[in-house]
Design an enzyme around this catalytic site. Structure first.
Site, PDB file in Angstrom:
ATOM      1  CD  GLU A 256      37.509  40.142  45.722  1.00  0.00           C
ATOM      2  OE1 GLU A 256      38.173  39.542  46.350  1.00  0.00           O
ATOM      3  OE2 GLU A 256      37.998  40.551  44.750  1.00  0.00           O
ATOM      4  CD  GLU A 361      39.391  45.068  43.678  1.00  0.00           C
ATOM      5  OE1 GLU A 361      38.348  45.338  44.783  1.00  0.00           O
ATOM      6  OE2 GLU A 361      40.101  44.221  43.864  1.00  0.00           O
TER       7      GLU A 361
END
Ligand SMILES: *[C@@H]1O[C@H](CO)[C@@H](O)[C@H](O)[C@H]1NC(C)=O
Ligand SMILES: *[C@@H]1O[C@H](CO)[C@@H](O)[C@H](O)[C@H]1NC(C)=O
Ligand SMILES: *[C@@H]1O[C@H](CO)[C@@H](O)[C@H](O)[C@H]1NC(C)=O
Ligand SMILES: *[C@@H]1O[C@H](CO)[C@@H](O)[C@H](O)[C@H]1NC(C)=O
Ligand SMILES: *[C@@H]1O[C@H](CO)[C@@H](O)[C@H](O)[C@H]1NC(C)=O
Ligand SMILES: *[C@H]1O[C@H](CO)[C@@H](O)[C@H](O)[C@H]1NC(C)=O
Length: 518
Positions: A256, A361
């Site tokens: 991220e 994820e």
């Protein structure tokens, strides 16, 4: 913090041969809309090994809110239509992407929970995920150093100014916890087990903000000393895991990267924009990996929300310096319900068909209004199946869950970012609970082997059923169907060569059908 970590280290991974349990789910109701299946050191329901029946017969597995868990059904494929109003026709001539696999993440928290069980229960848990009697995960995501699902903040190179990484070393969380468990998972797997690694933060001394958390990026610019050191850190990681005979299929460019651009971000992050990620891969990570003994390890960019597509992919992949180093694009599932898959995933695929899309994820229980563990939630199983089907129908080649196991509080997590997991460990009772989400993933992971190719499905009428069909390398058709609505409906499946499979799918259920084509 450090002492509690070391306590866990005393527990080694025992190699105990757990007896194979019966097929019956030991159902426990915790007051949610469905049940969990409880397992201990001597008892666990398992799907078992699957033999696809002879040509002309089908085999099905059903899981439902009402309590079915991979319940088997079978029967003949019939020559004539049943006259059902709704028909799903498999169209094998329409061919799409090939599957890589399914799995979850061996976070520090997951490893601590698995190791908190007795050797027998721990072995049951690993068998459930990885063995031929279990759901046969073939992918593990391995966080590089700490993330929020750790009990302390660390990287592998916390000596300030150590640009040569002389003091680089794995943590006890790796050597005492994650690595022994991954090795055992590998030993239990019949098919190749693919590892991919993601880093959350660079060492604080390499970063603009001097901390692992918050808004910060690498100091300097691509080609500079900090950027080169951060690329070497990946090579050193591969080297150290290599000492334990663990090699990596892929790396992501970091978890991220958008998080590290947010003011006061509360846990480990490293900010990149698409442009700075492009330049770092072009000048540092790509060349470093290419000239290392790990040149076969693939690079996935993004590892972040799909709303960033296709722009992120355009910025990185349209640069020829970078494109040759990259193999895939990793996506996370958060906010998927607000972001259409076609204009993000499918568009990216059509722009760059030579790069795969891979879901890296996902977890339930992460929003402020629906936070943490919900033991037995069928809703969350449906959220998983819906997202996986949508991803698969938009060119995604695999799907990775987040923590393989958590405790009943949804942790440990040093910043209290507690969430849910398909497996919840209750170490006080030496049991673990397989949640509906576990079975949801099973409907895909158990049956969609690496190399399975998505094929077309057409429906005779508009329907709320969601489905995805595949042709497996062994010539088996795998059709997965999800019904998230409130009523039962009859329908039939048509294989234009073989005939009709009459079936019903109860309300709120997932069905996987398999049959041979030759
Ligand atoms: C595990 O559960 C089974 C089924 O309820 C029970 O018969 C058995 O005694 C339990 N084993 C342990 C070690 O508690
Ligand atoms: C299938 O349909 C054909 C043509 O309508 C009919 O002749 C045949 O008896 C049917 N077979 C079965 C098994 O119902
Ligand atoms: C490595 O760690 C040792 C012990 O903490 C320290 O004395 C030494 O300066 C470090 N080396 C580098 C290059 O940072
Ligand atoms: C790695 O694998 C080799 C060859 O299979 C074996 O000899 C060696 O003991 C293994 N090393 C470790 C650390 O497991
Ligand atoms: C970030 O944290 C600082 C220090 O705690 C605080 O003053 C500031 O208001 C915070 N900013 C935001 C956007 O939350
Ligand atoms: C399940 O979905 C259908 C949509 O086709 C819906 O009409 C029906 O109400 C629910 N059941 C099933 C199985 O479809």
């Amino acid at each position: 913090m450090k002492e509690s970590v070391l306590l866990f280290c005393v527990v080694s991974v025992g190699i105990v041969t757990a007896s194979r349990g019966s097929d019956q789910c030991w159902a426990v109701n915790f007051g949610q809309d469905s049940v969990v299946c409880q397992c201990n050191s001597t008892y666990c329901d398992s799907v078992g090994q699957v033999v696809v029946p002879v040509l002309g017969q089908y085999l099905g597995f059903l899981s439902s809110k009402a309590g079915s868990r991979l319940e088997r059904r079978h029967g003949p494929i019939q020559p004539n239509s049943t006259g059902a109003v709704l028909r799903l026709t498999v169209v094998p001539d329409q061919k799409y992407q090939r599957i890589k696999g399914f799995g979850g993440a061996m976070t520090d928290a997951a490893a601590m929970n698995i190791l908190s069980l007795s050797p027998g229960a721990r072995e049951q848990l690993l068998q459930q995920y990885f063995s031929p009697d279990g759901i046969e995960y073939n992918v593990i995501r391995v966080p590089m150093a700490s993330c929020d699902f750790s009990t302390r903040l660390y990287t592998y190179a916390d000596s300030p100014g150590d640009y040569q990484l002389h003091n680089f070393s794995l943590a006890p969380e790796d050597t005492q916890m994650k690595i022994p468990l991954i090795q055992r998972a590998q030993a239990l797997s019949q098919r190749p087990l693919y590892l991919f690694a993601s880093a959350w933060s660079a060492p604080a001394w390499l970063k603009t903000n001097g901390a692992l958390t918050g808004k910060g990026s690498l100091k300097g610019k691509a080609g500079g000393r900090e950027h080169k050191t951060w690329a070497q850190y990946y090579i050193r990681f591969l080297e150290e895991y290599g000492r334990y005979n663990l090699s990596f299929w892929a790396l992501t460019t970091g978890n991220e990267p958008s998080a590290g651009q947010m003011t006061n971000y509360s846990f480990q992050a490293l900010g990149f924009t698409a442009e700075t990620q492009r330049d770092w891969v072009a000048m540092d990570l790509g060349p470093a990996l290419h000239s290392s003994p790990y040149a076969k390890t693939q690079i996935m960019i993004l590892d972040d929300q799909r709303i960033l597509l296709p722009r992120w992919a355009k910025v990185v992949l349209s640069d020829i310096r970078v494109a040759r180093y990259v193999h895939g694009v990793g996506v996370h599932w958060y906010y998927d319900r607000f972001v259409p898959a076609d204009i993000t995933l499918a568009t990216t695929h059509h722009l760059y068909p030579e790069y795969y899309l891979f879901a890296t994820e996902a977890c339930a229980g992460w929003t402020s209004f629906d936070r943490g563990v919900r033991l037995g939630s069928w809703k969350r199983a449906e959220d998983y199946a819906h997202d996986i089907i949508e991803d698969l129908n938009n060119y995604v080649t695999g799907w990775t869950d987040w923590n393989l196991a958590l405790d009943p509080g949804g942790g440990p997590n040093w910043v209290k970012n507690f969430v849910d997991s398909p497996v919840i460990v209750d170490k006080g009772r030496d049991v673990f609970y397989k949640q509906p989400m576990f079975y949801s993933l099973a409907h895909f992971s158990k049956f969609l082997w690496e190399g399975s190719q998505r094929v077309g499905v057409s429906t005779s009428h508009h329907t709320a059923l969601e489905s995805s069909a595949f042709l497996r390398p062994d010539g088996t058709v795998v059709l997965i169907i999800l019904n998230r609505s409130d009523s039962d409906i009859e329908f039939e499946v048509w294989d234009q060569t073989l005939g009709y499979i009459p079936t019903t799918i109860p309300q709120h259920s997932i069905l996987t059908l398999l049959w041979k084509t030759h």
